[in-house]
Design a protein around this motif. Structure first.
Motif, PDB file in Angstrom:
ATOM      1  N   VAL A 166      41.044  36.008  49.382  1.00  7.42           N
ATOM      2  CA  VAL A 166      40.971  35.343  48.076  1.00  7.42           C
ATOM      3  C   VAL A 166      41.666  33.986  48.119  1.00  7.42           C
ATOM      4  O   VAL A 166      41.194  33.005  47.545  1.00  7.42           O
ATOM      5  N   PRO A 170      37.710  30.871  48.912  1.00  2.00           N
ATOM      6  CA  PRO A 170      37.307  30.942  47.502  1.00  2.00           C
ATOM      7  C   PRO A 170      35.789  30.919  47.339  1.00  2.00           C
ATOM      8  O   PRO A 170      35.206  29.956  46.858  1.00  2.00           O
ATOM      9  N   TYR A 172      32.688  33.763  46.319  1.00  2.00           N
ATOM     10  CA  TYR A 172      32.539  35.124  45.808  1.00  2.00           C
ATOM     11  C   TYR A 172      31.856  36.111  46.748  1.00  2.00           C
ATOM     12  O   TYR A 172      32.194  37.305  46.730  1.00  2.00           O
ATOM     13  N   TYR A 175      34.232  38.392  48.616  1.00  2.00           N
ATOM     14  CA  TYR A 175      34.839  39.482  47.865  1.00  2.00           C
ATOM     15  C   TYR A 175      33.893  40.678  47.794  1.00  2.00           C
ATOM     16  O   TYR A 175      34.317  41.841  47.892  1.00  2.00           O
TER      17      TYR A 175
END
Length: 225
Positions: A166, A170, A172, A175
């Motif tokens: 994270v 950065p 998505y 994740y």
């Protein structure tokens, strides 16, 4: 070739590649038996049944399975969702392999291989936490009785790895990859734990039945002349 067929072929190939569960393959080829009759076919089960040399060989092959797939996909010009789905597919294939009646390993080593190729620093950052978790699991009987080893250390190690990703990535889709792989490992690991608990209960019930029958026979023997 239609672009969607190409992406679908990548995902299907990832699943089939994951379905080559090395713990099972080596148990058939080297030991001439199905390790699943004794234990789970992952690293920990292989170590328990056949020793550290055999178990580490299985672990290395499963790590390379994830590493090679990640290396290939990152070298291709494809949308970001394709690696996400493909990484999930290779773990699903390892856990539920089509070649072995959908009964495979826990996915920890293959997940490690995927993350090792994409996020080596995150893995190095997580290793001390996972090691501490392993010691805690070994020394605390209550945790050992309730949680399987692999999902426990994976869950503890995943926290610092996720924090690193994270902070440094950065983006998505990264994740999503971590969450999808962690969920797969936890689900399969807990299945092994539940299966082991059921087997212990069956063994206990069988032992009680045998003792009862022995006691019954001893009390109903005809008197000796």
């Amino acid at each position: 070739m239609n672009i969607w067929l190409k992406y679908g072929a990548l995902v299907l190939t990832s699943y089939l590649w994951g379905s080559i569960c090395w713990g099972l393959v080596l148990s058939f080829l080297v030991k001439h038996e199905d390790i699943r009759l004794k234990d789970n076919p992952g690293v920990s089960g292989s170590v328990r049944q056949y020793g550290w040399g055999y178990g580490l060989t299985v672990g290395l092959l499963d790590v390379m399975k994830g590493y090679v797939l990640s290396l290939v996909l990152h070298s291709m010009s494809i949308p970001s969702w394709v690696p996400i789905v493909s990484f999930t597919a290779v773990i699903v294939g390892h856990n539920w392999p089509v070649f072995f009646q959908f009964r495979g390993g826990g996915g920890v080593a293959t997940t490690l291989g995927i993350l090792l190729q994409g996020y080596p620093v995150a893995i190095l950052w997580a290793l001390p936490f996972a090691a501490i978790a392993g010691v805690i699991w070994k020394l605390v009987p209550r945790i050992k009785a309730k949680v399987h080893f692999s999902p426990f250390i994976s869950a503890i190690g995943a926290v610092p790895a996720a924090i690193w990703i994270v902070l440094h990535k950065p983006w998505y889709p990264d994740y999503v990859i971590v969450v999808a792989l962690a969920a797969s490992v936890l689900i399969k690991g807990n299945q092994f734990h539940v299966r082991a608990q059921r087997q212990r209960l069956r063994n206990y019930a069988n032992g009680m039945r045998d003792r009862f029958m022995d006691h019954y026979r001893d009390n109903n023997l005809p008197p000796t002349p």
